[in-house]
Design an enzyme around this catalytic site. Structure first.
Site, mmCIF file in Angstrom:
data_model
loop_
_atom_site.group_PDB
_atom_site.id
_atom_site.type_symbol
_atom_site.label_atom_id
_atom_site.label_comp_id
_atom_site.label_asym_id
_atom_site.label_seq_id
_atom_site.Cartn_x
_atom_site.Cartn_y
_atom_site.Cartn_z
ATOM 1 N N ALA A 35 54.345 -8.308 -27.983
ATOM 2 C CA ALA A 35 53.778 -9.438 -28.738
ATOM 3 C C ALA A 35 54.850 -9.942 -29.710
ATOM 4 O O ALA A 35 54.629 -10.036 -30.914
ATOM 5 C CB ALA A 35 52.482 -9.054 -29.455
ATOM 6 N N LEU A 36 55.981 -10.257 -29.134
ATOM 7 C CA LEU A 36 57.183 -10.525 -29.935
ATOM 8 C C LEU A 36 57.048 -11.800 -30.763
ATOM 9 O O LEU A 36 56.520 -12.807 -30.311
ATOM 10 C CB LEU A 36 58.401 -10.646 -29.015
ATOM 11 C CG LEU A 36 58.718 -9.401 -28.179
ATOM 12 C CD1 LEU A 36 60.002 -9.614 -27.370
ATOM 13 C CD2 LEU A 36 58.837 -8.149 -29.037
ATOM 14 N N GLY A 39 60.173 -11.989 -36.227
ATOM 15 C CA GLY A 39 60.621 -10.745 -36.868
ATOM 16 C C GLY A 39 61.341 -9.864 -35.852
ATOM 17 O O GLY A 39 62.463 -9.405 -36.089
ATOM 18 N N HIS A 40 60.708 -9.647 -34.711
ATOM 19 C CA HIS A 40 61.358 -8.867 -33.644
ATOM 20 C C HIS A 40 62.663 -9.538 -33.209
ATOM 21 O O HIS A 40 63.679 -8.874 -33.003
ATOM 22 C CB HIS A 40 60.452 -8.786 -32.406
ATOM 23 C CG HIS A 40 59.142 -8.092 -32.610
ATOM 24 N ND1 HIS A 40 57.935 -8.748 -32.505
ATOM 25 C CD2 HIS A 40 58.838 -6.807 -32.900
ATOM 26 C CE1 HIS A 40 56.948 -7.884 -32.698
ATOM 27 N NE2 HIS A 40 57.467 -6.706 -32.956
ATOM 28 N N GLY A 150 62.878 -2.891 -38.473
ATOM 29 C CA GLY A 150 62.571 -3.824 -39.544
ATOM 30 C C GLY A 150 62.170 -3.101 -40.824
ATOM 31 O O GLY A 150 61.489 -2.077 -40.783
ATOM 32 N N LYS A 152 60.089 -4.338 -42.651
ATOM 33 C CA LYS A 152 58.643 -4.606 -42.678
ATOM 34 C C LYS A 152 57.855 -3.293 -42.633
ATOM 35 O O LYS A 152 56.841 -3.147 -43.300
ATOM 36 C CB LYS A 152 58.296 -5.510 -41.490
ATOM 37 C CG LYS A 152 56.879 -5.442 -40.997
ATOM 38 C CD LYS A 152 55.981 -6.339 -41.774
ATOM 39 C CE LYS A 152 54.511 -6.213 -41.437
ATOM 40 N NZ LYS A 152 54.100 -5.503 -40.262
ATOM 41 N N GLN A 156 58.356 3.712 -41.864
ATOM 42 C CA GLN A 156 58.802 4.043 -40.509
ATOM 43 C C GLN A 156 60.328 4.077 -40.446
ATOM 44 O O GLN A 156 60.926 4.977 -39.833
ATOM 45 C CB GLN A 156 58.252 2.998 -39.532
ATOM 46 C CG GLN A 156 58.836 3.081 -38.141
ATOM 47 C CD GLN A 156 58.166 2.103 -37.209
ATOM 48 O OE1 GLN A 156 57.128 2.385 -36.655
ATOM 49 N NE2 GLN A 156 58.756 0.924 -37.044
ATOM 50 N N ARG A 190 49.970 -8.061 -35.307
ATOM 51 C CA ARG A 190 48.547 -7.985 -35.657
ATOM 52 C C ARG A 190 48.034 -9.290 -36.268
ATOM 53 O O ARG A 190 46.823 -9.514 -36.306
ATOM 54 C CB ARG A 190 48.291 -6.827 -36.617
ATOM 55 C CG ARG A 190 48.358 -5.480 -35.936
ATOM 56 C CD ARG A 190 47.665 -4.413 -36.743
ATOM 57 N NE ARG A 190 47.505 -3.179 -35.964
ATOM 58 C CZ ARG A 190 48.447 -2.280 -35.789
ATOM 59 N NH1 ARG A 190 49.625 -2.451 -36.348
ATOM 60 N NH2 ARG A 190 48.223 -1.197 -35.053
HETATM 61 P P1 AMP Z 1 56.282 -3.355 -33.687
HETATM 62 O O1 AMP Z 1 56.325 -4.116 -32.412
HETATM 63 O O2 AMP Z 1 55.280 -3.872 -34.658
HETATM 64 O O3 AMP Z 1 56.202 -1.867 -33.473
HETATM 65 O O4 AMP Z 1 57.665 -3.599 -34.408
HETATM 66 C C1 AMP Z 1 58.881 -3.366 -33.735
HETATM 67 C C2 AMP Z 1 60.011 -3.507 -34.720
HETATM 68 O O5 AMP Z 1 59.998 -4.827 -35.277
HETATM 69 C C3 AMP Z 1 59.893 -2.547 -35.907
HETATM 70 O O6 AMP Z 1 61.189 -2.064 -36.234
HETATM 71 C C4 AMP Z 1 59.345 -3.431 -36.988
HETATM 72 O O7 AMP Z 1 59.683 -2.988 -38.287
HETATM 73 C C5 AMP Z 1 60.030 -4.736 -36.672
HETATM 74 N N1 AMP Z 1 59.304 -5.857 -37.279
HETATM 75 C C6 AMP Z 1 57.974 -6.146 -37.155
HETATM 76 N N2 AMP Z 1 57.644 -7.210 -37.905
HETATM 77 C C7 AMP Z 1 58.792 -7.605 -38.525
HETATM 78 C C8 AMP Z 1 59.108 -8.656 -39.447
HETATM 79 N N3 AMP Z 1 58.185 -9.492 -39.882
HETATM 80 N N4 AMP Z 1 60.381 -8.767 -39.864
HETATM 81 C C9 AMP Z 1 61.337 -7.897 -39.430
HETATM 82 N N5 AMP Z 1 61.097 -6.890 -38.563
HETATM 83 C C10 AMP Z 1 59.853 -6.745 -38.118
#
Ligand code: AMP
Length: 281
Positions: A35-36, A39-40, A150, A152, A156, A190
């Site tokens: 669900a990129l 941020g990703h 991230g 964010k 983690q 989310r």
């Molecule tokens: P997720 O798919 O939510 O597990 O996130 C995958 C990676 O993207 C993790 O390292 C997160 O910290 C990073 N990430 C998610 N949202 C953001 C954001 N808004 N800005 C920067 N990195 C992000």
């Protein structure tokens, strides 16, 4: 723009990464649950800058969900994700089948003590064990030299740094800034689950945190400012503030004033969706 190759097995991935490593290339990995959003994609851009080869992984890791409904409802948008990655010219998207990560009889858990006792660790039992285990697997399978995470998800990031050091995984863990919507809401997969009405209320979390950070910088303390910020968040329509803590960057210990490098970290529920955010103070 050509779509990046999608690999679903460990064998297909390793055929590629072994050749890259033999050629002395620097391999970067960006682990995601798909669900990129931008941020990703900012992590992908950072990886492209720093590495010869970039692998994006997409795996909705069942072991890091402590709530079956959350796992069930987590957005899955693989085709869109591949299309969004096309312009970056990455080398592979690794979308492992579950048995490639957790083969039959899988019995090992990686657990990072201390850092995981607080914040999301305290509210989501087992979550960071799931994260630590899958990240260890992904680091080994991709043979990455560098991994991009991230800020964010600040806790983690610190857990993964600790893990990579403690287990000699040899992966340089790079933390990248949080990317936000124009109204300040931290981008998150989310956010897709928020109704239009809830989406309008969502920026209140970051607004209250920014105001609290301002108060801390001006000499206020976390107890008083935190109480005011919680009230503001609830008044804006959030249902619950799970935590809103000032903590030290390095060991996440609780602080009353930012007398060492610190962050304000929060988790709050809005219309059935759990949002997290953090900012440097
Ligand atoms: P997720 O798919 O939510 O597990 O996130 C995958 C990676 O993207 C993790 O390292 C997160 O910290 C990073 N990430 C998610 N949202 C953001 C954001 N808004 N800005 C920067 N990195 C992000």
């Amino acid at each position: 723009m050509t779509l990046p190759p999608i690999l679903r097995s460990k064998a297909a991935l390793q055929e590629k990464t072994q050749a890259w490593k033999m050629a002395g290339e620097v391999v970067g990995v960006v682990p995601t649950m798909g669900a990129l959003h931008d941020g990703h994609l900012s992590l992908v851009a950072a990886a492209k800058q720093a590495c010869d080869r970039v692998i994006v992984t997409i795996f909705v890791n069942p072991t890091q969900f402590n709530n079956p409904d959350d796992l069930e409802n987590y957005p899955r948008t693989e085709q869109d994700d591949a299309a969004k990655l096309a312009r970056f010219g990455i080398d592979a998207v690794y979308v492992p089948d579950v048995d490639q990560i957790y083969p039959a009889g899988f019995a090992t858990t990686v657990s990072v003590a201390g850092l995981t006792d607080v914040l999301c660790g305290a509210h989501r039992p087992g979550h960071f064990d799931g994260v630590a285990t899958v990240v260890t697997k992904l680091f080994r399978q991709t043979m990455a030299d560098k991994a991009f995470f991230g800020q964010k998800d600040f806790q983690q990031l610190q857990v993964v740094r600790r893990l990579s050091m403690d287990l000699d995984l040899g992966v340089d863990v790079v933390g990248c800034p949080t990317i936000r919507e124009e109204d300040g809401l931290a981008m998150s997969s989310r956010n897709l689950l928020l109704s239009d009405r809830a989406r309008v209320k969502a920026p209140a979390l970051n607004e209250a945190m920014e105001a609290m950070a301002e108060g801390l910088r001006a000499g206020g303390n976390a107890t008083d400012l935190g109480a005011a910020a919680r009230e503001r968040i609830l008044k804006a329509g959030f249902n619950e503030v799970e935590y809103l803590d000032l903590r030290a960057n390095d060991d996440l210990s609780l602080l009353e004033t930012p007398d060492r490098p610190a962050r304000l970290l929060a988790a709050a529920w809005l219309a059935g969706v759990r949002l997290i955010d953090n900012i440097a103070v």
